[in-house]
Design a protein around this motif. Sequence first.
Motif, PDB file in Angstrom:
ATOM      1  N   ASP A 136       0.823  -1.214   0.000  1.00  0.00           N
ATOM      2  CA  ASP A 136       0.000   0.000   0.000  1.00  0.00           C
ATOM      3  C   ASP A 136       0.856   1.263   0.000  1.00  0.00           C
ATOM      4  O   ASP A 136       0.465   2.290  -0.546  1.00  0.00           O
ATOM      5  CB  ASP A 136      -0.928   0.011   1.218  1.00  0.00           C
ATOM      6  CG  ASP A 136      -2.055  -1.003   1.106  1.00  0.00           C
ATOM      7  OD1 ASP A 136      -2.386  -1.406  -0.034  1.00  0.00           O
ATOM      8  OD2 ASP A 136      -2.596  -1.397   2.150  1.00  0.00           O
ATOM      9  N   SER A 149      -4.962  -0.216  -0.785  1.00  0.00           N
ATOM     10  CA  SER A 149      -4.804   0.575  -2.006  1.00  0.00           C
ATOM     11  C   SER A 149      -5.455  -0.099  -3.214  1.00  0.00           C
ATOM     12  O   SER A 149      -5.542   0.494  -4.288  1.00  0.00           O
ATOM     13  CB  SER A 149      -3.310   0.792  -2.291  1.00  0.00           C
ATOM     14  OG  SER A 149      -2.631  -0.448  -2.403  1.00  0.00           O
ATOM     15  N   ASN A 203       3.291   0.780  -3.738  1.00  0.00           N
ATOM     16  CA  ASN A 203       2.518   0.205  -4.850  1.00  0.00           C
ATOM     17  C   ASN A 203       3.011  -1.201  -5.186  1.00  0.00           C
ATOM     18  O   ASN A 203       4.133  -1.584  -4.887  1.00  0.00           O
ATOM     19  CB  ASN A 203       2.424   1.137  -6.087  1.00  0.00           C
ATOM     20  CG  ASN A 203       3.649   1.135  -6.983  1.00  0.00           C
ATOM     21  OD1 ASN A 203       4.213   0.089  -7.323  1.00  0.00           O
ATOM     22  ND2 ASN A 203       4.074   2.338  -7.392  1.00  0.00           N
TER      23      ASN A 203
END
Length: 201
Positions: free
Chosen positions: A79, A187, A82
Amino acid sequence: MLLINHQHIQPEAGCDEAGRGCLAGPVFAAAVILPLRFRHPLLNDSKQLKPAERDQLRYVIEKEAAFYAVASVDNTEIDRINILQASFKAMHLALEQLSQQPGFILVDGNRFVPYGQVPHACIIQGDGIYASIAAASILAKTYRDEYMQQLHAQYPHFGWNENKGYPTLHHRKAIREHGETPYHRKSFRLLPEELEVNEDL
């Protein structure tokens, strides 16, 4: 399937990851240096193999590989940086753990962050071409599946023993009904809009 076992003058490591597309859990990566004449009739891209075949090959690879290492990056770090960068980081961590550093790196896919000064080549679908990448794909996949099986004992509603954290309908229904766990990737889009509004799905 006979895969290429290409070796440079210096040891060559194959690298691959598992779990990039999952909604939960870490991404795992492995680095494997095989002996020059290593062959096995079952060796192939881990996605083309049955679970029992992967388990069998994991034992063979751990026994026969000149060097191997497996590493992971957890969902919190995913998160933060990425999933693509986390995949590269996991590969670097695996390479760092090798008892002998390679002179060349073969990476499955089309992108990679250079590992120090070691030259590398990115091979699309390389896990079906190069034996060392196939071996890395099997280790990454089996280690990750084992980890998700352990998490399943804590969170049985999500079916991680079967879906391993991938976005199946069962997994997403469980997220909607039970909420997120500390292992979900915040995410990622855990619930698509159509699943949120359509109770029949």
